[in-house]
Design a protein around this motif. Sequence first.
Motif, PDB file in Angstrom:
ATOM      1  N   ALA A  59       9.216 -22.344   9.575  1.00  0.00           N
ATOM      2  CA  ALA A  59       8.208 -21.976  10.569  1.00  0.00           C
ATOM      3  C   ALA A  59       8.412 -20.550  11.052  1.00  0.00           C
ATOM      4  O   ALA A  59       7.457 -19.834  11.355  1.00  0.00           O
ATOM      5  N   GLY A  60       9.670 -20.118  11.104  1.00  0.00           N
ATOM      6  CA  GLY A  60       9.965 -18.762  11.548  1.00  0.00           C
ATOM      7  C   GLY A  60       9.427 -17.687  10.618  1.00  0.00           C
ATOM      8  O   GLY A  60       9.215 -16.536  11.048  1.00  0.00           O
ATOM      9  N   GLY A  66       6.959 -10.102  10.410  1.00  0.00           N
ATOM     10  CA  GLY A  66       5.811  -9.225  10.239  1.00  0.00           C
ATOM     11  C   GLY A  66       5.805  -8.504   8.906  1.00  0.00           C
ATOM     12  O   GLY A  66       6.766  -8.557   8.132  1.00  0.00           O
ATOM     13  N   ARG A  67       4.722  -7.822   8.648  1.00  0.00           N
ATOM     14  CA  ARG A  67       4.579  -7.064   7.409  1.00  0.00           C
ATOM     15  C   ARG A  67       5.688  -6.024   7.298  1.00  0.00           C
ATOM     16  O   ARG A  67       5.941  -5.256   8.228  1.00  0.00           O
ATOM     17  N   ALA A 127      12.663 -11.927   6.775  1.00  0.00           N
ATOM     18  CA  ALA A 127      12.183 -12.964   5.861  1.00  0.00           C
ATOM     19  C   ALA A 127      13.315 -13.485   4.989  1.00  0.00           C
ATOM     20  O   ALA A 127      13.431 -14.694   4.764  1.00  0.00           O
ATOM     21  N   ALA A 128      14.172 -12.586   4.500  1.00  0.00           N
ATOM     22  CA  ALA A 128      15.285 -13.008   3.651  1.00  0.00           C
ATOM     23  C   ALA A 128      16.280 -13.859   4.434  1.00  0.00           C
ATOM     24  O   ALA A 128      16.801 -14.857   3.924  1.00  0.00           O
ATOM     25  N   LEU A 151      18.464 -19.370   5.667  1.00  0.00           N
ATOM     26  CA  LEU A 151      18.673 -20.477   6.598  1.00  0.00           C
ATOM     27  C   LEU A 151      17.875 -21.705   6.168  1.00  0.00           C
ATOM     28  O   LEU A 151      18.359 -22.839   6.253  1.00  0.00           O
ATOM     29  N   GLY A 152      16.649 -21.480   5.715  1.00  0.00           N
ATOM     30  CA  GLY A 152      15.838 -22.592   5.237  1.00  0.00           C
ATOM     31  C   GLY A 152      16.452 -23.274   4.030  1.00  0.00           C
ATOM     32  O   GLY A 152      16.436 -24.508   3.926  1.00  0.00           O
ATOM     33  N   THR A 153      17.010 -22.487   3.122  1.00  0.00           N
ATOM     34  CA  THR A 153      17.653 -23.047   1.945  1.00  0.00           C
ATOM     35  C   THR A 153      18.873 -23.860   2.328  1.00  0.00           C
ATOM     36  O   THR A 153      19.134 -24.936   1.760  1.00  0.00           O
ATOM     37  N   MET A 154      19.632 -23.358   3.314  1.00  0.00           N
ATOM     38  CA  MET A 154      20.777 -24.121   3.809  1.00  0.00           C
ATOM     39  C   MET A 154      20.338 -25.464   4.386  1.00  0.00           C
ATOM     40  O   MET A 154      20.936 -26.504   4.108  1.00  0.00           O
TER      41      MET A 154
END
Length: 227
Positions: A97-98, A103-104, A110-111, A116-119
């Motif tokens: 969600a983050g 932003g652009r 983003a990385a 964190l999402g992958t973890m």
Amino acid sequence: MKRWFRRHPVLAWALYDWGNSAFATTVMAGFFPVTFRQFWSLDGDPAATTARLGYANGIAGLIVALLAPLLGALADRSSRRKQWLLGWTMLGVLATAGLYCAGRGEWQAAALLYCLGTMGFNGGIVFSDALLPFVARARDYDRVSAFGYALGYVGGGLLFLINVLMVLHPGWFGLASEAQAVRCARRIVEDAPADRLEVRSGVHTGEIERTGADIAGAAVHLAARIT
């Protein structure tokens, strides 16, 4: 119908696999690589962007590999497996969600969120797998595991079909454009866990065509319109 199939714990366990790969199909395979190149990493040449994406994947994989033995031991010995499962799943949900807030040009944010999402995604899988002996008999492990795996493919395939139709025919869903369809699919993945639901989604954006020093194609135009 087999007796193990009718047991509610088995169905509940299998349905986690129905939904937990939303991150894998939508973020890892679908949206993140294209959006990273066309939205977050705008200040570098294609080689630098590819390298950044590779570093993000590499760091995420390294962190998961380092955590795997610890999480495996914790999953074997802890009596709070469901709480750990919820915690790691929520880490993946919140990190995904983050990405909406990155932003652009903010490729670093983003990385980081992707890592964190992958973890969270992989941590959830560890504790989900650890629950298998508590929902199925030893002789049924293979069948129950395959049942969950199959449900994951069915659920992911159905939602992927819906998302493809959303992009190809946005008017069918009351959407104004393909970009709105993509935002809608992403919002489903982000908001569904708040209602105790897990979903998979993916969108086929088409191929990228190189024209001289520039790139074109449906994926480029679509990514440029996502805000």
